[in-house]
Design a protein around this motif. Structure first.
Motif, PDB file in Angstrom:
ATOM      1  N   UNK A   1      84.811  51.182  55.246  1.00  0.00           N
ATOM      2  CA  UNK A   1      85.550  49.930  55.142  1.00  0.00           C
ATOM      3  C   UNK A   1      84.649  48.696  55.219  1.00  0.00           C
ATOM      4  N   UNK A   2      83.532  48.784  55.929  1.00  0.00           N
ATOM      5  CA  UNK A   2      82.629  47.626  56.075  1.00  0.00           C
ATOM      6  C   UNK A   2      81.254  47.934  55.482  1.00  0.00           C
ATOM      7  N   UNK A   3      81.231  48.858  54.526  1.00  0.00           N
ATOM      8  CA  UNK A   3      79.970  49.355  53.979  1.00  0.00           C
ATOM      9  C   UNK A   3      79.042  48.244  53.491  1.00  0.00           C
ATOM     10  N   UNK A   4      79.515  47.345  52.649  1.00  0.00           N
ATOM     11  CA  UNK A   4      78.657  46.315  52.053  1.00  0.00           C
ATOM     12  C   UNK A   4      77.965  45.448  53.083  1.00  0.00           C
ATOM     13  N   UNK A   5      78.707  44.916  54.030  1.00  0.00           N
ATOM     14  CA  UNK A   5      78.132  44.024  55.042  1.00  0.00           C
ATOM     15  C   UNK A   5      77.172  44.778  55.963  1.00  0.00           C
TER      16      UNK A   5
END
Length: 115
Positions: A56-60
């Motif tokens: 869910x927060x992979x990019x950041x």
């Protein structure tokens, strides 16, 4: 060789299965899990590290992990070691690194192969 690992928890994945009644192939959707114990063992054995990131927060989070790895690689040192009694026995031997200043820490391989 340093090993840095990133486990991505909760990413969608697919398994190809065969239906036991019809014999036809079918795809089932699942969500990945990560065995961080294994990834941490690789990191500790090599002097690297492991991180677990939620899909869910992979990019950041991935950007933060990559920045951390880059900073560590830019700031690393090599230390040479020659045993006082070289044996060449083909066995693994433990290595322990101690810091004089407790404010600092070192990650390193835990052992070496004497061959």
């Amino acid at each position: 060789m340093l090993v840095y690992s990133v486990g991505i928890k909760g990413a969608p994945g697919f398994d190809l299965e065969t239906d036991p009644l019809s014999g036809n192939a079918r795809t089932t959707r699942n969500f990945t899990t990560v065995d961080m114990k294994v990834l941490n063992q690789f990191g500790e054995a090599s002097g690297g590290r492991a991180w677990e990131i939620s899909e869910a927060v992979f990019g950041k989070k991935m950007d933060e992990v990559l920045d951390t790895i880059a900073a560590e690689l830019r700031g690393q040192y090599s230390i040479g070691y020659y045993p006082s009694h070289p044996v060449k026995d083909g066995k693994w031997h433990r290595v322990r690194i101690r810091m004089k200043n407790p404010d600092y820490s070192a990650r390193a391989r835990k052992e070496y192969l004497d061959k």
